[in-house]
Design an enzyme around this catalytic site. Structure first.
Site, PDB file in Angstrom:
ATOM      1  N   ARG A 123      -8.839  22.804 -25.814  1.00 33.29           N
ATOM      2  CA  ARG A 123      -9.593  21.629 -25.332  1.00 33.29           C
ATOM      3  C   ARG A 123     -10.661  21.197 -26.332  1.00 33.29           C
ATOM      4  NH1 ARG A 123      -6.410  22.756 -21.552  1.00 33.29           N
ATOM      5  NH2 ARG A 123      -5.121  22.320 -23.310  1.00 33.29           N
ATOM      6  N   CYS A 153      -8.831  19.451 -14.458  1.00 34.25           N
ATOM      7  CA  CYS A 153      -9.699  20.632 -14.393  1.00 34.25           C
ATOM      8  C   CYS A 153     -11.126  20.242 -14.754  1.00 34.25           C
ATOM      9  CB  CYS A 153      -9.199  21.713 -15.349  1.00 34.25           C
ATOM     10  SG  CYS A 153      -7.727  22.519 -14.718  1.00 34.25           S
ATOM     11  N   GLU A 201     -15.129  20.665 -18.755  1.00 33.29           N
ATOM     12  CA  GLU A 201     -14.006  20.068 -19.487  1.00 33.29           C
ATOM     13  C   GLU A 201     -14.081  18.543 -19.334  1.00 33.29           C
ATOM     14  OE1 GLU A 201     -10.128  21.896 -19.011  1.00 33.29           O
ATOM     15  OE2 GLU A 201      -9.149  19.952 -19.211  1.00 33.29           O
TER      16      GLU A 201
HETATM   17  C1  LIG Z   1      -4.059  15.198 -12.024  1.00 33.39           C
HETATM   18  C2  LIG Z   1      -4.558  15.509 -13.406  1.00 33.39           C
HETATM   19  C3  LIG Z   1      -3.968  16.535 -14.133  1.00 33.39           C
HETATM   20  C4  LIG Z   1      -4.443  16.844 -15.428  1.00 33.39           C
HETATM   21  N1  LIG Z   1      -3.861  17.858 -16.124  1.00 33.39           N
HETATM   22  C5  LIG Z   1      -4.293  18.149 -17.371  1.00 33.39           C
HETATM   23  C6  LIG Z   1      -3.698  19.206 -18.132  1.00 33.39           C
HETATM   24  O1  LIG Z   1      -2.766  19.879 -17.700  1.00 33.39           O
HETATM   25  N2  LIG Z   1      -4.181  19.458 -19.376  1.00 33.39           N
HETATM   26  C7  LIG Z   1      -5.212  18.734 -19.912  1.00 33.39           C
HETATM   27  O2  LIG Z   1      -5.612  19.005 -21.058  1.00 33.39           O
HETATM   28  N3  LIG Z   1      -5.797  17.738 -19.216  1.00 33.39           N
HETATM   29  C8  LIG Z   1      -5.366  17.425 -17.968  1.00 33.39           C
HETATM   30  N4  LIG Z   1      -5.965  16.417 -17.254  1.00 33.39           N
HETATM   31  C9  LIG Z   1      -7.132  15.727 -17.825  1.00 33.39           C
HETATM   32  C10 LIG Z   1      -6.786  14.424 -18.579  1.00 33.39           C
HETATM   33  O3  LIG Z   1      -5.647  13.812 -18.034  1.00 33.39           O
HETATM   34  C11 LIG Z   1      -6.538  14.668 -20.057  1.00 33.39           C
HETATM   35  O4  LIG Z   1      -7.666  15.259 -20.633  1.00 33.39           O
HETATM   36  C12 LIG Z   1      -6.206  13.356 -20.786  1.00 33.39           C
HETATM   37  O5  LIG Z   1      -5.728  13.668 -22.067  1.00 33.39           O
HETATM   38  C13 LIG Z   1      -7.403  12.412 -20.905  1.00 33.39           C
HETATM   39  O6  LIG Z   1      -6.927  11.190 -21.430  1.00 33.39           O
HETATM   40  P1  LIG Z   1      -7.594   9.796 -21.017  1.00 33.39           P
HETATM   41  O7  LIG Z   1      -6.957   8.741 -21.810  1.00 33.39           O
HETATM   42  O8  LIG Z   1      -7.558   9.622 -19.552  1.00 33.39           O
HETATM   43  O9  LIG Z   1      -9.074  10.039 -21.514  1.00 33.39           O
HETATM   44  P2  LIG Z   1     -10.417   9.511 -20.827  1.00 33.39           P
HETATM   45  O10 LIG Z   1     -10.602  10.219 -19.532  1.00 33.39           O
HETATM   46  O11 LIG Z   1     -10.439   8.050 -20.820  1.00 33.39           O
HETATM   47  O12 LIG Z   1     -11.491  10.050 -21.868  1.00 33.39           O
HETATM   48  C14 LIG Z   1     -11.717  11.427 -22.034  1.00 33.39           C
HETATM   49  C15 LIG Z   1     -12.604  11.608 -23.271  1.00 33.39           C
HETATM   50  O13 LIG Z   1     -11.869  11.207 -24.426  1.00 33.39           O
HETATM   51  C16 LIG Z   1     -12.542  10.149 -25.094  1.00 33.39           C
HETATM   52  N5  LIG Z   1     -11.522   9.205 -25.572  1.00 33.39           N
HETATM   53  C17 LIG Z   1     -10.504   8.652 -24.878  1.00 33.39           C
HETATM   54  N6  LIG Z   1      -9.777   7.860 -25.681  1.00 33.39           N
HETATM   55  C18 LIG Z   1     -10.362   7.901 -26.890  1.00 33.39           C
HETATM   56  C19 LIG Z   1     -10.102   7.278 -28.140  1.00 33.39           C
HETATM   57  N7  LIG Z   1      -9.079   6.446 -28.328  1.00 33.39           N
HETATM   58  N8  LIG Z   1     -10.934   7.540 -29.172  1.00 33.39           N
HETATM   59  C20 LIG Z   1     -11.992   8.380 -29.024  1.00 33.39           C
HETATM   60  N9  LIG Z   1     -12.292   8.996 -27.875  1.00 33.39           N
HETATM   61  C21 LIG Z   1     -11.484   8.762 -26.824  1.00 33.39           C
HETATM   62  C22 LIG Z   1     -13.460   9.511 -24.066  1.00 33.39           C
HETATM   63  O14 LIG Z   1     -14.562   8.893 -24.692  1.00 33.39           O
HETATM   64  C23 LIG Z   1     -13.853  10.724 -23.244  1.00 33.39           C
HETATM   65  O15 LIG Z   1     -14.907  11.411 -23.869  1.00 33.39           O
HETATM   66  C24 LIG Z   1      -5.513  16.093 -15.972  1.00 33.39           C
HETATM   67  C25 LIG Z   1      -6.093  15.050 -15.230  1.00 33.39           C
HETATM   68  C26 LIG Z   1      -5.621  14.758 -13.963  1.00 33.39           C
HETATM   69  C27 LIG Z   1      -6.260  13.632 -13.191  1.00 33.39           C
END
Ligand SMILES: Cc1cc2nc3c(=O)[nH]c(=O)nc-3n(C[C@H](O)[C@H](O)[C@H](O)COP(=O)(O)OP(=O)(O)OC[C@H]3O[C@@H](n4cnc5c(N)ncnc54)[C@H](O)[C@@H]3O)c2cc1C
Length: 311
Positions: A179, A228, A299
């Site tokens: 992570r 998480c 996280e």
């Molecule tokens: C039901 C569920 C299950 C999940 N399971 C997992 C899992 O198994 N493993 C896991 O690792 N995560 C999991 N997650 C968490 C999440 O989905 C991941 O971390 C995902 O990769 C976040 O992507 P996002 O585009 O939604 O990021 P966001 O939530 O929009 O952003 C997260 C962070 O990344 C930054 N960010 C986003 N895009 C960019 C960009 N283009 N440039 C710079 N910074 C950026 C944001 O500023 C923020 O700090 C889960 C979430 C849910 C709701």
């Protein structure tokens, strides 16, 4: 807000779109939090660069939002620019021998990329079964599951820096661990990347994907969560186990509740507030520390503030 009129002067529909007072609850999986003063959707890397240098010159705070599946936005909202990556969605690929090089912009949805890989029988992304959000968000946090993570697949990444400069990070410049990714910084936008997959067979890829998908039954996938909440303190000590043993399952604050399915998920309901989630997070941390002397690290990312713990 003098800066807003300046930003608007640059606006053109095919460059970036600007919206004012946009509710971020509609853009996050928690479906919580106040509005973004200004929400900007760039359509190109050049547009991202302009927005970044604008925010830096004008000293306007900036947040980057991908799919919003790993963030908690403060109830008071965000008093600056939120860059939404949803319009940065180009994708192409090249097959060279048994390797598939996927060139993908950061706003492309990870589940959509996984679906393309499944359809074409490309192996490498099966672990991501059930991970929502965008490719950019996955790279920012090195999203992973089942012992693998997106960083394992990266060939290069392009980022837009605070001053608008575009940098290409080669494999050797990149550090990914659990992570963690050294390219993540609140002052930087990940714009595009190249991921390397392997040519395989659709059935094999699908079987592994389904195997991983089944494991999701142990998580509250249909609830309003952000995945998480805490990182695992070590590979053999899961945050979920510590939270469960500390009696956190079922604890609640306002409309937020520690999931009874998996203790490392917080579920929200009805008109829950971000402050409910925050207070529940602090309460869980206290319990785990009191029971095991372990300080859990978040996280999920907190946007905005100041955050106040109400016991
Ligand atoms: C039901 C569920 C299950 C999940 N399971 C997992 C899992 O198994 N493993 C896991 O690792 N995560 C999991 N997650 C968490 C999440 O989905 C991941 O971390 C995902 O990769 C976040 O992507 P996002 O585009 O939604 O990021 P966001 O939530 O929009 O952003 C997260 C962070 O990344 C930054 N960010 C986003 N895009 C960019 C960009 N283009 N440039 C710079 N910074 C950026 C944001 O500023 C923020 O700090 C889960 C979430 C849910 C709701």
């Amino acid at each position: 807000m003098q800066w807003l009129s300046k930003l608007k002067r640059n606006q053109s529909d095919d460059y970036y779109e600007i919206y004012e007072n946009v509710s971020l609850s509609s853009k996050t999986s928690f479906r919580l939090g106040g509005p973004a003063k200004v929400y900007v959707c760039p359509r190109s890397e050049r547009a991202v660069a302009d927005i970044m240098s604008f925010s830096s010159k004008e000293d306007v705070p900036l947040w980057v939002l991908g799919g919003g599946t790993n963030v908690l936005v403060h109830d008071d909202g965000l008093p600056g620019i939120v860059v939404g990556t949803s319009k940065l969605r180009d994708i192409t690929w090249e097959i060279r021998g048994s390797d598939v090089y996927v060139f993908v912009y950061s706003g492309f949805a990870l589940p959509e990329l996984v679906a393309i890989a499944l359809k074409n029988g490309w192996s490498g992304l099966e672990f991501a079964a059930g991970i929502p959000g965008t490719v950019g968000g996955a790279l920012a946090g090195n999203a992973g599951a089942n012992g693998r993570a997106v960083g394992d697949l990266v060939e290069w990444v392009k980022t837009v820096e605070k001053n608008g400069e575009v940098i290409q990070w080669e494999k050797n410049d990149l550090v990914f661990s659990y992570r963690y990714s050294n390219i993540y910084s609140p002052d930087r936008v990940i714009s595009q990347s190249c991921l390397k997959l392997k040519v395989s067979e659709t059935r094999k890829v699908m079987d592994l994907f389904m195997e991983y998908k089944k494991r999701r039954k142990m998580q509250p996938m249909k609830k309003r969560t952000a995945g998480c909440v805490f990182k695992n303190p070590s590979p053999d000590m899961s945050a979920g186990m510590l939270l469960e043993r500390a009696g956190c399952k079922g604890l609640s604050k306002g409309g937020a509740c520690v999931s009874n399915v998996h203790a490392n998920f917080i579920e929200v309901e009805g008109d829950a507030k971000a402050s409910d989630v925050y207070s529940l997070i602090e309460c869980c941390k206290e319990r785990v520390y009191a029971c095991f002397g372990v300080s859990l690290e978040l996280e999920i990312r907190l946007f905005g503030g100041p955050w106040v713990y109400v016991e």
